[in-house]
Design a protein around this motif. Sequence first.
Motif, short mmCIF file in Angstrom:
data_model
loop_
_atom_site.label_atom_id
_atom_site.label_comp_id
_atom_site.label_asym_id
_atom_site.label_seq_id
_atom_site.Cartn_x
_atom_site.Cartn_y
_atom_site.Cartn_z
N VAL A 351 7.46 10.46 12.91
CA VAL A 351 6.01 10.32 12.83
C VAL A 351 5.57 10.27 11.37
N PHE A 352 4.74 9.29 11.03
CA PHE A 352 4.27 9.12 9.66
C PHE A 352 2.75 9.09 9.59
N ASP A 353 2.22 9.70 8.54
CA ASP A 353 0.80 9.66 8.26
C ASP A 353 0.50 8.39 7.47
N LEU A 354 -0.11 7.41 8.14
CA LEU A 354 -0.48 6.14 7.51
C LEU A 354 -1.96 5.86 7.78
N LYS A 355 -2.75 6.91 7.72
CA LYS A 355 -4.15 6.81 8.13
C LYS A 355 -4.90 5.70 7.39
N GLN A 356 -4.68 5.59 6.08
CA GLN A 356 -5.42 4.59 5.31
C GLN A 356 -5.13 3.17 5.79
N SER A 357 -3.87 2.89 6.06
CA SER A 357 -3.49 1.58 6.59
C SER A 357 -3.98 1.41 8.02
N MET A 358 -3.80 2.43 8.84
CA MET A 358 -4.19 2.36 10.25
C MET A 358 -5.68 2.07 10.40
N GLN A 359 -6.50 2.67 9.55
CA GLN A 359 -7.95 2.47 9.67
C GLN A 359 -8.35 1.04 9.30
N ASN A 360 -7.45 0.32 8.65
CA ASN A 360 -7.72 -1.08 8.34
C ASN A 360 -6.98 -2.01 9.29
N GLY A 361 -6.25 -1.42 10.28
CA GLY A 361 -5.68 -2.25 11.33
C GLY A 361 -4.21 -2.59 11.17
N GLY A 362 -3.43 -1.72 10.53
CA GLY A 362 -2.00 -1.99 10.40
C GLY A 362 -1.19 -0.72 10.36
N GLY A 363 -0.12 -0.66 11.13
CA GLY A 363 0.73 0.52 11.18
C GLY A 363 2.08 0.31 10.53
N PRO A 364 3.07 1.11 10.91
CA PRO A 364 4.40 1.05 10.26
C PRO A 364 5.03 -0.33 10.28
N ALA A 365 4.96 -1.02 11.42
CA ALA A 365 5.61 -2.33 11.51
C ALA A 365 4.88 -3.39 10.71
N CYS A 366 3.56 -3.26 10.57
CA CYS A 366 2.81 -4.23 9.77
C CYS A 366 3.22 -4.16 8.30
N LEU A 367 3.61 -2.96 7.86
CA LEU A 367 3.87 -2.73 6.43
C LEU A 367 5.24 -3.24 5.97
N ARG A 368 6.06 -3.77 6.88
CA ARG A 368 7.40 -4.14 6.46
C ARG A 368 7.81 -5.53 6.96
N LEU A 369 8.60 -6.19 6.12
CA LEU A 369 9.23 -7.47 6.46
C LEU A 369 10.72 -7.20 6.62
N ARG A 370 11.26 -7.52 7.79
CA ARG A 370 12.68 -7.25 8.06
C ARG A 370 13.54 -8.43 7.64
N VAL A 371 14.62 -8.14 6.94
CA VAL A 371 15.53 -9.18 6.47
C VAL A 371 16.96 -8.73 6.73
N ALA A 372 17.66 -9.41 7.63
CA ALA A 372 19.06 -9.10 7.89
C ALA A 372 19.91 -9.77 6.80
N LEU A 373 20.78 -8.99 6.17
CA LEU A 373 21.55 -9.45 5.02
C LEU A 373 23.01 -9.05 5.15
N THR A 374 23.89 -9.91 4.64
CA THR A 374 25.26 -9.50 4.42
C THR A 374 25.31 -8.74 3.10
N GLU A 375 26.43 -8.07 2.85
CA GLU A 375 26.55 -7.35 1.57
C GLU A 375 26.48 -8.30 0.39
N ALA A 376 27.06 -9.49 0.53
CA ALA A 376 27.01 -10.48 -0.56
C ALA A 376 25.58 -10.92 -0.82
N GLU A 377 24.82 -11.13 0.25
CA GLU A 377 23.41 -11.53 0.09
C GLU A 377 22.59 -10.40 -0.52
N ALA A 378 22.86 -9.17 -0.12
CA ALA A 378 22.14 -8.03 -0.68
C ALA A 378 22.37 -7.93 -2.18
N THR A 379 23.58 -8.24 -2.61
CA THR A 379 23.91 -8.21 -4.04
C THR A 379 23.13 -9.28 -4.79
N ALA A 380 22.79 -10.37 -4.09
CA ALA A 380 22.05 -11.48 -4.73
C ALA A 380 20.55 -11.24 -4.78
#
Length: 448
Positions: A351-380
């Motif tokens: 559970v996370f306190d994200l009140k400031q974001s939530m009151q503007n209409g965005g929660g935990p998932a809104c705040l992040r972009l998911r990127v699947a990476l291999t180790e080689a890509e992460a190094t880049a």
Amino acid sequence: MNAFEANFDGLVGPTHHYGGHSFGNVASTGNAGQLANPKAAALQGLAKMKALADLGYRQGVLPPQERPAVWALRQVGFVGTDPEVLLAAAQAAPQLLSTLSSASSMWTANAATVSPSADTADGRVHFTVANLQNKYHRSIEHAQTARSLRAIFSNAAHFAVHDALPMHPAFGDEGAANHTRFCHDYGAAGVELFVYGRRHWGGTTEPQRYPARQTLEASEAVARLHGLSAECTVYAQQNPAVIDAGVFHNDVIAVGNRNVLFCHQQAFVEQQAVYHELDSKMGGGLTVIEVPTAEVGVEDAVRSYLFNSQLLDAGNGRMRLAVPEECRKQSAVWAYLQALERQGRIAEVLVFDLKQSMQNGGGPACLRLRVALTEAEATAVNPKVWLNDELHARLTDWVEIHYRDRLGVADLADPQLLLEVRTALDELTRILGLGSIYPFQYGGTGLS
């Protein structure tokens, strides 16, 4: 191939305020005019990033955009020095000034759609920047988003960053908020679910109260740009009734990770057919956690942002769920989550306190972009954007120094605020090693 899913969270910008710009987003319009606390908003986001990094998840940081967007005010006829432009806009068009001061780029789930290298024809990670054309305050984000992503994912051998789709209702694209990838292993080919609200050239029942922001045509265009095969793509229509209930993106009613889909009973049109197609194209093994309307109604789901949570791989085929504090305050939602834990269907609820974001209409998932990476890509990836103890401490100090703890619409015309923003962003680009990505740094217009 060894691979993992990284989360790239957006730093909340210094002009975070409650302008109520997003029609269809109940929290955004409902809290319009309240005083905001940009410092608290940024620190809350950083605390979530740090907590997940401490659990072993790879966590990156994406920079905010420059606001107020003085260049956009000049586009619509305001002239003079920057302070003169701000003052004139505040007097003649205060709502426009508020619109062009929005810190909505913090919701990086709308930054782009991402396909990992295991799915794409050329074996690179592909990003298509979202055009967000449905809302003016967000439609001006795409050029800066592209600059930021290219500064972080600059290695062309591993990454391709595509410009936004044409700025037309036919190609309304809201990014990863309407896209989920399913797989048995991050490094193996997966299935990408694109969720749309309407087909621009006919053939769908549309919501009546609020707009359907994502089109099928946009989703299909992104899949083509990324070189995705028909065998690894599924297109599903969002239930128009839940859009009218305030579910403006799919990530407000469903979230997935690996082989798990956590969604509401009313999320999709022809929901069972969606499950079947996903499972078939995955080669079996899809696990669906469907929340019944009788246990959690759509209104409670929207109010609590139950599904705008982060579904995180906990290892051994189990999942963690990172939810906002508001879930604990809704009795039906909290009872359901506790039952999921007792039954072992979710390993742990964070559970996370994200009140400031939530009151503007965005929660935990809104705040992040998911990127699947291999180790080689992460190094880049630009190494300075990976969150660790040192970077967290430095960014916390940066926020404490440069952010206000109180901001209202009337404050947006203050020339000192614009100076504070530019000073902060100039320092941030050095901290994150991004180079000169903002127009004020290189004398650009902000248009490209």
